[in-house]
Design an enzyme around this catalytic site. Structure first.
Site, mmCIF file in Angstrom:
data_model
loop_
_atom_site.group_PDB
_atom_site.id
_atom_site.type_symbol
_atom_site.label_atom_id
_atom_site.label_comp_id
_atom_site.label_asym_id
_atom_site.label_seq_id
_atom_site.Cartn_x
_atom_site.Cartn_y
_atom_site.Cartn_z
ATOM 1 N N HIS A 23 -10.877 -6.022 9.920
ATOM 2 C CA HIS A 23 -11.555 -6.016 8.612
ATOM 3 C C HIS A 23 -12.960 -5.415 8.670
ATOM 4 O O HIS A 23 -13.744 -5.612 7.752
ATOM 5 C CB HIS A 23 -11.696 -7.441 8.060
ATOM 6 C CG HIS A 23 -10.418 -8.080 7.613
ATOM 7 N ND1 HIS A 23 -9.476 -8.536 8.487
ATOM 8 C CD2 HIS A 23 -9.928 -8.334 6.380
ATOM 9 C CE1 HIS A 23 -8.461 -9.058 7.815
ATOM 10 N NE2 HIS A 23 -8.703 -8.954 6.532
ATOM 11 N N PHE A 45 -9.414 -2.967 2.165
ATOM 12 C CA PHE A 45 -10.206 -2.746 3.375
ATOM 13 C C PHE A 45 -9.661 -1.469 4.012
ATOM 14 O O PHE A 45 -8.440 -1.309 4.119
ATOM 15 C CB PHE A 45 -9.995 -3.876 4.389
ATOM 16 C CG PHE A 45 -10.655 -5.182 4.043
ATOM 17 C CD1 PHE A 45 -11.808 -5.598 4.704
ATOM 18 C CD2 PHE A 45 -10.105 -6.026 3.091
ATOM 19 C CE1 PHE A 45 -12.389 -6.825 4.406
ATOM 20 C CE2 PHE A 45 -10.685 -7.246 2.789
ATOM 21 C CZ PHE A 45 -11.844 -7.642 3.454
ATOM 22 N N GLU A 56 0.818 -1.220 0.000
ATOM 23 C CA GLU A 56 0.000 0.000 0.000
ATOM 24 C C GLU A 56 0.845 1.261 0.000
ATOM 25 O O GLU A 56 0.490 2.263 -0.637
ATOM 26 C CB GLU A 56 -0.953 -0.007 1.196
ATOM 27 C CG GLU A 56 -2.146 -0.946 1.042
ATOM 28 C CD GLU A 56 -1.841 -2.405 1.311
ATOM 29 O OE1 GLU A 56 -0.674 -2.719 1.669
ATOM 30 O OE2 GLU A 56 -2.747 -3.251 1.164
#
Lengths: 350, 339
Positions: free
Chosen positions: A143, A97, A74
């Protein structure tokens, strides 16, 4: 701050209903056709079509060069989106997420959000960061968060949270065209995914033509005179469910869907509270230092705001990480009954 | 080692059956006796078993979101792990963590649902061992999709520069959800990542549990002898989808079939037979594994669900007054804390 422009497409007639994911994808495809500088990158967005169907079907039309599967990294790819945006492109990067934000947060809040300001306005970062949010399917604390408040709290990012297919499309057109970084947070439970059934509400008529919904324009999803419920995302639908139930008892609830947190349409909220005198704020994010507190403060700070306010209630996730087991997740994530109770409490019924 | 592998395989077969109950015919992830996502590790058994054979209870293991085979091999309490997966009160985490977040401090086992994020805590366990001058070691398991993450690369560097007793075990199943390995890395042999940090890197191909055992013996021995960290990459196979309910439309039938054919358990069984282990012994191991698994599942299903109010407990070890009753950050004068 609030833009009170008339929403031009809202009155258009269409018989075509779409799920929220199809509506989002339609806007993305339109913008990609219109502008070669628009591209999408993220984990499992190409061949899989997005774990939450956020890019379903785009690969077939645009190929791997423009619908890019990236390594699980990321920091690298969200930061690359920042760099590409600063170079004049219009990237969309997907954080699978929202809970994974921590992995790449420096690029999000120290680069994406701040470079315009730190450059004295000489640099623009016209990118969209999409992220799936929300619980209600027992996936535990890494999550299931919404984190609306976290992203809205940090300056420099516009924050969008659609609750219907109609809004999702119009807001996505806006997000991609906006010259600033936009965080577009979609609730998994609203997308219309096969394995995660949506409630009835988010699937709405959606015009085929392009249209935009101005940021900072909250939508009154249900008009009422007794109590104002301010909310967003999945909880718009839970509030509407509560409002229907309360209507049977003669209680007339107005439901305000914020649609964007930055910019925040405080005028619509204040006007509604001035009418009803009672405010209930509902949020799937943590209670403390978040959306519920902010909305109450904004109302209270208005001229005559405190005079208008007869009662205030907050409904949010208590400050605990989302638990896994059903009885506990149901306990912390607000449902229609929690909202009903809060409305009754605001009326002094109990 | 064989026992750990067949126990893990049987365990996951049973979990799969239980998980699918109530979710069919139209797959609904939030229905049925086991809530949430479920990531099964069928085809990964060689790495968990081959590595954990060398570990003691005081050695630390961090596992990723596909943890069961590692947990079984590390000796995590099978009954309480199962209760956790079923979301029961007597589960390892009282139903708060679920299958991706298993914590068993008795055998120093922990998981993270976010990939590569178990690496830094493993480095921390290695650091504690060094500071306390013990010979315990730490092992971080991760998938090959995770080796592009900063947390992994930063952990290799910190472990190397501090000479910490850590072994990084990369399970290469060729897939990161739908992303094939060749689309996300140009390095076919992930063990070469070690070169950049001046530590040994070894790759074991072909799902060979015995070869994993040998390579792990060297790496863990090196860590225990305070000779620093190592990286071990193990070829495994993902026999299932990434998660239960994954339609795997991105994956060719040939690849799915190939993953079914190359099985570390069959391979080890052939090796055992070649070394003179008879059918009776193998059957006994398999049936005792089945029995143990069945016992754990039956026990777990009988356990009570947590009370809704339990959701408010355990946010802090030393909760400030007022925090545990669902009214966060509001200090209450009329009620004291636990102490």
């Amino acid at each position: 701050m609030a833009q009170q422009e008339k929403d031009p497409a809202k009155e258009r007639q269409t018989d075509r209903s779409l799920t929220m994911s199809r509506a989002m994808v339609e806007a993305i495809a339109h913008e990609m056709r219109a502008d070669d500088d628009v591209f999408y990158m993220g984990e499992d967005v190409a061949d899989y079509g997005g774990i939450f169907d956020s890019t379903e079907g785009l690969l077939e039309e645009f190929g791997h060069d423009r619908i890019m599967d990236v390594p699980i990294s990321e920091t690298a790819y969200i930061g690359a989106a920042v760099g590409a945006a600063q170079a004049g492109m219009r990237p969309i990067a997907e954080l699978m997420f929202v809970d994974f934000f921590g992995v790449g947060m420096d690029q999000i809040y120290n680069q994406m959000a701040k470079n315009t300001y730190m450059s004295g306005g000489s640099v623009s970062v016209p990118m969209v960061l999409t992220a799936a949010v929300g619980g209600t399917y027992n996936d535990a604390a890494q999550h299931s968060q919404t984190l609306y408040g976290t992203f809205a709290h940090l300056p420099g990012m516009k924050v969008v949270v659609p609750s219907t297919a109609y809004d999702a499309k119009g807001l996505m057109h806006n997000a991609i065209r906006d010259d600033d970084p936009v965080v577009y947070m979609f609730h998994k439970r609203l997308m219309g995914i096969g394995w995660l059934p949506a409630p009835d509400g988010p699937k709405t008529p959606v015009p085929e033509d392009e249209y935009t919904i101005p940021f900072g324009s909250a939508d009154v999803k249900r008009e009422g005179s007794d109590v104002t419920v301010v909310t967003l995302g999945l909880h718009v639908h839970r509030a509407l469910e509560a409002a229907d139930e309360l209507a049977d008892d003669g209680i007339d609830v107005e439901v305000v869907d914020l649609r964007t947190l930055v910019p925040l349409d405080t005028d619509t909220v204040r006007d509604s509270v001035a009418k009803t005198g009672r405010l209930v704020v509902v949020d799937e994010d943590y209670r403390s230092f978040g959306v519920t507190g902010e909305i109450v403060a904004q109302v209270a700070e208005a001229e005559d705001g405190l005079a208008d306010l007869e009662a205030v209630e907050r409904v949010a996730v208590p400050d605990v990480p989302l638990p896994y087991a059903r009885p506990m997740e149901n306990e912390v994530v607000p449902d229609a009954e929690d909202i009903t109770d809060a409305v009754r409490a605001a009326r002094g019924d109990e | 080692m064989y026992e750990a592998m067949v126990t893990a395989r049987r365990y996951e077969e049973r979990l799969q059956e239980e998980y699918l109950e109530g979710k069919q015919p139209a797959f609904d992830i939030s229905a049925g006796p086991i809530p949430g996502e479920l990531h099964l590790a069928a085809g990964h058994e060689a790495s968990g078993a081959g590595v954990c054979q060398h570990l003691r209870d005081d050695d630390t293991v961090t596992a990723p979101h596909r943890p069961h085979h590692i947990a079984v091999a590390k000796g995590v309490d099978l009954k309480r792990m199962t209760a956790e997966i079923f979301g029961r009160e007597t589960g390892l985490s009282k139903g708060k963590g679920g299958h991706m977040h298993l914590f068993d401090p008795d055998v120093n086992f922990a998981c993270s649902g976010i990939i590569a994020e178990g690496c830094p805590p493993a480095v921390g366990a290695g650091l504690a061992a060094k500071k306390r001058n013990t010979d315990s070691v730490a092992v971080a398991f991760l998938g090959e999709g995770a080796i592009d993450q900063g947390a992994f690369l930063e952990s290799l560097n910190l472990a190397a520069v501090q000479d910490l007793p850590v072994v990084f075990v990369v399970e290469d199943n060729d897939w990161a959800i739908s992303m094939p390995k060749d689309r996300v890395t140009d390095v076919e042999n992930g063990a070469r990542r070690a070169d950049g940090f001046d530590m040994p890197g070894t790759r074991v191909d072909a799902d060979d549990a015995v070869a994993v055992y040998e390579a792990a013996r060297e790496a863990i021995g090196r860590a225990r002898d305070r000779n620093g960290p190592s990286l071990l990459e193990v070829q495994v196979h993902r026999r299932m989808g990434h998660f239960m309910g994954d339609p795997q439309a991105y994956r060719s039938d040939e690849d799915k079939a190939a993953a079914q054919q190359r099985d570390s358990i069959d391979r080890l069984e052939s090796d055992l037979r070649a070394h003179g282990v008879d059918d009776e012994t193998i059957d006994e191991l398999r049936s005792s594994a089945k029995e143990r698994v069945e016992e754990a599942i039956e026990w777990a299903k009988e356990q009570p669900e947590p009370e809704p109010a339990d959701a408010h407990e355990d946010v802090f070890t030393n909760p400030p007054s007022g925090v545990t009753d669902g009214e966060p950050n509001v200090a209450k004068t009329e009620t004291g804390g636990d102490d």
